[in-house]
Design a protein around this motif. Structure first.
Motif, PDB file in Angstrom:
ATOM      1  N   ASP A  33       0.810  -1.214   0.000  1.00 18.36           N
ATOM      2  CA  ASP A  33       0.000   0.000   0.000  1.00 18.36           C
ATOM      3  C   ASP A  33       0.847   1.269   0.000  1.00 18.36           C
ATOM      4  OD1 ASP A  33      -2.313  -1.612  -0.012  1.00 18.36           O
ATOM      5  OD2 ASP A  33      -2.195  -1.819   2.163  1.00 18.36           O
ATOM      6  N   ASP A  35       3.137   3.695  -2.865  1.00 15.79           N
ATOM      7  CA  ASP A  35       3.534   3.924  -4.248  1.00 15.79           C
ATOM      8  C   ASP A  35       5.051   3.965  -4.297  1.00 15.79           C
ATOM      9  OD1 ASP A  35       0.944   4.117  -5.339  1.00 15.79           O
ATOM     10  OD2 ASP A  35       0.792   6.199  -4.700  1.00 15.79           O
ATOM     11  N   TRP A  36       5.645   2.971  -4.969  1.00 10.37           N
ATOM     12  CA  TRP A  36       7.101   2.875  -5.091  1.00 10.37           C
ATOM     13  C   TRP A  36       7.492   3.350  -6.485  1.00 10.37           C
ATOM     14  CZ3 TRP A  36       9.753   2.206  -0.849  1.00 10.37           C
ATOM     15  CH2 TRP A  36       9.172   1.525   0.229  1.00 10.37           C
ATOM     16  N   TYR A  56       6.004   3.142 -11.683  1.00  7.88           N
ATOM     17  CA  TYR A  56       5.878   2.843 -10.264  1.00  7.88           C
ATOM     18  C   TYR A  56       5.327   1.437 -10.073  1.00  7.88           C
ATOM     19  CZ  TYR A  56       0.793   3.317 -10.226  1.00  7.88           C
ATOM     20  OH  TYR A  56      -0.549   3.130 -10.445  1.00  7.88           O
ATOM     21  N   ARG A  58       2.973  -0.746  -6.974  1.00  4.49           N
ATOM     22  CA  ARG A  58       2.220  -0.733  -5.720  1.00  4.49           C
ATOM     23  C   ARG A  58       1.820  -2.164  -5.404  1.00  4.49           C
ATOM     24  NH1 ARG A  58      -1.953   1.956  -2.248  1.00  4.49           N
ATOM     25  NH2 ARG A  58      -0.938   3.941  -2.629  1.00  4.49           N
ATOM     26  N   GLY A  68       0.639  -1.002 -11.124  1.00  2.00           N
ATOM     27  CA  GLY A  68       1.701  -0.047 -11.384  1.00  2.00           C
ATOM     28  C   GLY A  68       1.629   0.506 -12.786  1.00  2.00           C
TER      29      GLY A  68
END
Length: 146
Positions: A33, A35-36, A56, A58, A68
């Motif tokens: 949970d 956002d990378w 990104y 997720r 993502g």
């Protein structure tokens, strides 16, 4: 025979350090949970398209799902984690929008391949790194996305 406090500390301090280090373990599950934002892929900085969404990943806490964005397409799939820093990404797919820029298209292909190859993760501060064996494949930072 009498020992000073300093002597006792010098004798037991290395043992205490080992015990404390043993308590510091990797997260059991990948951080979900969040956002990378992708910042590095196979050791190279990622190319960013000006004015476009950033790549990104997720990981969702419910159901082991992931979502993502690659560079041109949305991605989706599932992840499995057996704990202790282990993770596998399975059933990975994406939408099929044309990626006009050849560099971004190649980056998208490399990103998807890296995700399919990872087998473990590490988190350091705000950074998530996905590994294939000992090789870092993708590095992300927790971020608000554009």
């Amino acid at each position: 025979m009498r020992f000073s406090t300093a002597h006792s500390l010098r004798r037991w301090l290395p043992c205490l350090a080992v015990v404390i280090a043993g308590c510091a373990t990797a997260p059991r599950q990948p951080p979900a949970d969040v956002d990378w934002r992708l910042v590095e892929l196979d050791g190279a900085q990622i190319a960013a398209a000006s004015g476009r969404r950033e790549p990104y990943l997720r990981l969702l806490s419910e159901g082991g799902r992931l979502t993502g964005f690659t560079t041109c397409n949305n991605l989706f799939g599932r992840y499995e984690s057996s704990g202790r820093g282990r993770v596998r990404i399975v059933q990975l797919g994406s939408t099929k929008m044309a990626c006009v820029d050849p560099a971004l298209s190649l980056q998208e292909q490399r990103f998807m391949a890296a995700l399919q190859a990872v087998d473990r993760f590490a988190v350091t501060g705000e950074t998530l790194t996905l590994f294939e064996g000992r090789r870092p494949r993708a590095r992300f930072v927790a971020a608000r996305l554009r």
